[in-house]
Design an enzyme around this catalytic site. Structure first.
Site, PDB file in Angstrom:
ATOM      1  N   ILE A   1       0.715  -1.820   0.179  1.00 18.43           N
ATOM      2  CA  ILE A   1      -0.193   0.009   0.286  1.00 18.43           C
ATOM      3  C   ILE A   1       0.795   1.486   0.010  1.00 18.43           C
ATOM      4  O   ILE A   1       2.128   1.825   1.184  1.00 18.43           O
ATOM      5  CB  ILE A   1      -0.414  -0.275   1.220  1.00 18.43           C
ATOM      6  CG1 ILE A   1      -1.663   0.979   1.268  1.00 18.43           C
ATOM      7  CG2 ILE A   1      -0.139  -0.011   2.709  1.00 18.43           C
ATOM      8  CD1 ILE A   1      -3.280   1.678   2.664  1.00 18.43           C
ATOM      9  N   CYS A   2       0.424   2.750  -0.446  1.00 19.86           N
ATOM     10  CA  CYS A   2       1.136   3.547  -0.584  1.00 19.86           C
ATOM     11  C   CYS A   2       1.961   3.648  -1.420  1.00 19.86           C
ATOM     12  O   CYS A   2       2.443   3.596  -2.595  1.00 19.86           O
ATOM     13  CB  CYS A   2       1.112   3.969   0.877  1.00 19.86           C
ATOM     14  SG  CYS A   2       1.486   5.327   1.284  1.00 19.86           S
ATOM     15  N   ALA A   3       2.910   3.576  -0.661  1.00 19.12           N
ATOM     16  CA  ALA A   3       4.453   3.963  -1.541  1.00 19.12           C
ATOM     17  C   ALA A   3       4.996   2.690  -1.624  1.00 19.12           C
ATOM     18  O   ALA A   3       5.853   3.049  -3.239  1.00 19.12           O
ATOM     19  CB  ALA A   3       5.740   4.853  -1.191  1.00 19.12           C
TER      20      ALA A   3
ATOM     21  N   TYR B   1       0.907   5.478  -3.937  1.00 18.00           N
ATOM     22  CA  TYR B   1       0.005   6.721  -3.661  1.00 18.00           C
ATOM     23  C   TYR B   1       0.110   7.686  -4.923  1.00 18.00           C
ATOM     24  O   TYR B   1       1.546   7.583  -5.405  1.00 18.00           O
ATOM     25  CB  TYR B   1       1.225   7.211  -2.496  1.00 18.00           C
ATOM     26  CG  TYR B   1       1.008   8.455  -2.150  1.00 18.00           C
ATOM     27  CD1 TYR B   1      -0.510   8.481  -0.976  1.00 18.00           C
ATOM     28  CD2 TYR B   1       1.742   9.590  -2.251  1.00 18.00           C
ATOM     29  CE1 TYR B   1      -0.834   9.851  -1.063  1.00 18.00           C
ATOM     30  CE2 TYR B   1       1.402  10.766  -1.474  1.00 18.00           C
ATOM     31  CZ  TYR B   1       0.293  10.843  -0.965  1.00 18.00           C
ATOM     32  OH  TYR B   1      -0.625  12.103  -0.335  1.00 18.00           O
TER      33      TYR B   1
ATOM     34  N   SER C   1      -2.693  -1.051  -3.018  1.00 24.24           N
ATOM     35  CA  SER C   1      -3.753   0.275  -2.601  1.00 24.24           C
ATOM     36  C   SER C   1      -3.172   1.528  -2.835  1.00 24.24           C
ATOM     37  O   SER C   1      -1.420   1.729  -2.304  1.00 24.24           O
ATOM     38  CB  SER C   1      -4.552  -0.187  -0.998  1.00 24.24           C
ATOM     39  OG  SER C   1      -5.417   0.872  -0.817  1.00 24.24           O
TER      40      SER C   1
END
Length: 187
Positions: A102-104, A124, A152
């Site tokens: 998720i994210c980075a 992200y 995500s």
């Protein structure tokens, strides 16, 4: 019992890490939280201190049903440089077991290390260019599933992401039950 590995580092996004760990444990899944740092205690991106169950080296050569990598900076950069974690990710892919980020983390840990070339993934938005630089089809969905890869976008999507992981591991009924108990409306 299903076993999931969640690595953490200094600078990991605490919301993502804690929501993932909490929701998976609510589903009855055994979660091992492993530090990629020298110390088991890490300071997350917003100053929250988290204590891992063990160091990442302890987690090598074990069959994880899923490995879930939270984002946050510079946490994702520390994870991208952890040879033990990179070996675990390689093993997950070779064994065709679930891998999630998720994210980075989809960009900085997975794409930049060549793990998801040719796949579809989200991350992200500020890191989407890294996906594209490494031949990953950048999606704009809050949660993306491509074969055994779940990705995500960031903290705001962490609950939906965690419930998606539960759904994939133990089924929709359990994911819906947990969402209902937490007063969360699933997408």
């Amino acid at each position: 019992m299903l076993k999931v590995l969640v690595p953490i580092a200094d600078g990991s996004e605490e919301m993502e890490a804690v929501i993932i760990i909490d929701v998976l444990r609510r589903a009855g899944i055994e979660v091992c939280v492993a530090s990629v740092m020298a110390d088991r205690k890490v300071t997350a991106s917003r100053g929250v201190e988290l204590v891992a169950d063990c160091h990442i080296e302890y987690c090598q050569n074990k069959p994880w049903d899923m490995v879930v990598i939270p984002g946050g900076m510079p946490g994702a950069e520390y994870m991208a440089k952890s040879q033990a974690l990179l070996d675990i990710i390689s093993d997950q892919i070779s064994a065709q077991r679930w891998l999630a980020a998720i994210c980075a983390a989809p960009a900085v840990v997975l794409a930049a290390n060549g793990f998801i070339t040719g796949a579809s993934a989200t991350c992200y938005p500020a890191f989407r260019h890294i996906l594209e630089q490494h031949n990953v089809h950048a999606m704009i969905e809050s949660v993306s599933i491509h074969n055994k890869l779940i990705t995500s976008q960031g903290p705001g999507a962490a609950m939906q992401f965690a419930l998606t992981l539960v759904s994939l591991l133990v089924g929709e009924v359990q994911a819906d039950k947990i969402a209902h108990e937490m007063c969360f409306q699933r997408e």
